[in-house]
Motif scaffolding. Structure first.
Motif, PDB file in Angstrom:
ATOM      1  N   MET A   1      -2.465 -11.514  12.916  1.00 28.90           N
ATOM      2  CA  MET A   1      -2.490 -10.613  14.075  1.00 28.90           C
ATOM      3  C   MET A   1      -3.704  -9.693  13.963  1.00 28.90           C
ATOM      4  N   ASP A   2      -4.496  -9.569  15.078  1.00 34.61           N
ATOM      5  CA  ASP A   2      -5.658  -8.702  15.083  1.00 34.61           C
ATOM      6  C   ASP A   2      -5.212  -7.249  15.018  1.00 34.61           C
ATOM      7  N   VAL A   3      -5.994  -6.433  14.286  1.00 35.78           N
ATOM      8  CA  VAL A   3      -5.672  -5.022  14.104  1.00 35.78           C
ATOM      9  C   VAL A   3      -6.584  -4.193  14.988  1.00 35.78           C
ATOM     10  N   GLY A 153       0.013 -20.959  18.007  1.00 29.63           N
ATOM     11  CA  GLY A 153      -0.498 -19.652  17.635  1.00 29.63           C
ATOM     12  C   GLY A 153       0.239 -18.515  18.309  1.00 29.63           C
ATOM     13  N   ASP A 154      -0.226 -17.315  18.041  1.00 33.08           N
ATOM     14  CA  ASP A 154       0.349 -16.123  18.660  1.00 33.08           C
ATOM     15  C   ASP A 154       0.328 -16.278  20.176  1.00 33.08           C
ATOM     16  N   GLY A 215       4.322 -19.929  16.893  1.00 32.33           N
ATOM     17  CA  GLY A 215       4.050 -18.563  17.305  1.00 32.33           C
ATOM     18  C   GLY A 215       3.257 -17.750  16.320  1.00 32.33           C
ATOM     19  N   THR A 216       3.040 -18.292  15.109  1.00 27.16           N
ATOM     20  CA  THR A 216       2.300 -17.535  14.091  1.00 27.16           C
ATOM     21  C   THR A 216       1.208 -18.353  13.408  1.00 27.16           C
ATOM     22  N   LEU A 253      -0.686 -21.020   1.534  1.00 30.54           N
ATOM     23  CA  LEU A 253      -1.425 -19.941   2.221  1.00 30.54           C
ATOM     24  C   LEU A 253      -0.578 -18.717   2.488  1.00 30.54           C
ATOM     25  N   ASP A 254       0.740 -18.877   2.432  1.00 32.93           N
ATOM     26  CA  ASP A 254       1.656 -17.776   2.773  1.00 32.93           C
ATOM     27  C   ASP A 254       1.536 -16.619   1.783  1.00 32.93           C
TER      28      ASP A 254
END
Length: 254
Positions: A1-3, A153-154, A215-216, A253-254
């Motif tokens: 998620m972009d900050v 994706g998101d 979704g992620t 990767l998690d």
């Protein structure tokens, strides 16, 4: 998620320096100051200071009146690769997947409005290649990997990509209608596999599966081969193998 970051906390000079580095590419390996200024939209005098600073730091070299990147730029990405254990965990999984499939395999992650290759198999018997390497970028709307990233994706980012990502007609088969692309993405989301034929490269088919949860997901595993090498009756079996390795990569990767 972009900050979200306040503009007052951003160094514009540093951002401009990164923009200069990004001006170099496959067809722009050696550039003059005037070309860099034109490509970046940065004032010529500022461009000169930024480029000479990068020369001083060892990221850019000067030969006569042209500038090019040095191998030191690879250090900028090595921390990401080492930090995510690409060499120790991810790359071996990519190689095993390629051997089982009999085709070259690539791992890509979303980056803005494009996908960027972060790992590739070293399959010796690869029969088809676009000549891409680590760091190469793919259009997100016209490739199997790109549409897979959108599909899993998101949701907010995915909607934005469908509405605003650049469209380019690479072949006569490239979809140029955003509604048609959205329908393709919806089908991909339902089937958990993206299959795109002749839209990015004529006569080629790309197959991609998600790396991560719906979704992620920010990564996708994919292959690209001539249509004759990947007949439709093989697509599902190949995708099943890729799903198995994609799950292992997602865990790493998690």
């Amino acid at each position: 998620m972009d900050v979200e970051i306040s503009s007052r906390d951003i160094s514009l000079t540093f951002a401009k320096g990164m923009t200069v580095l990004q001006a170099f590419g496959e067809s722009r390996a050696r550039l003059t100051l005037a070309e860099i200024a034109r490509l970046t939209g940065i004032e010529r005098a500022v461009t000169r200071r930024l480029v000479l600073t990068l020369v001083h730091l060892g990221y850019v070299r000067k030969i006569e009146n042209r500038f090019s990147l040095t191998p030191r730029v690879l250090v900028l990405g090595s921390g990401f690769l080492r930090g995510n254990e690409f060499g120790r965990v991810i790359q071996p999984l990519i190689e095993m997947c390629a051997r089982e499939l009999g085709f070259s395999v690539s791992l890509a992650m979303r980056d803005g409005q494009e996908a960027v290759y972060v790992a590739q198999s070293s399959q010796q018997n690869a029969r088809y290649t676009f000549g891409f390497t680590l760091g190469s970028r793919l259009p997100i709307l016209s490739t199997a990997i790109g549409r897979m990233l959108i599909a899993w994706g998101d949701p907010c980012w995915a909607d934005e990509m469908l509405e605003t990502a650049p469209l380019q007609k690479f072949t006569p088969e490239t979809l140029m209608d955003r509604d048609a692309i959205a329908r393709s993405v919806a089908e991909i989301r339902a089937q958990s596999v993206a299959i795109v034929r002749s839209e990015f490269e004529a006569g080629a088919v790309g197959i991609a599966v998600p790396v991560g949860a719906p979704g992620t997901a920010e990564a996708a595993l994919g292959i690209s081969e001539p249509l004759a090498a990947l007949p439709p009756d093989r697509h599902r079996a190949l995708a099943e193998v890729m799903h198995g390795y994609a799950r292992q990569i997602a865990e790493a990767l998690d």
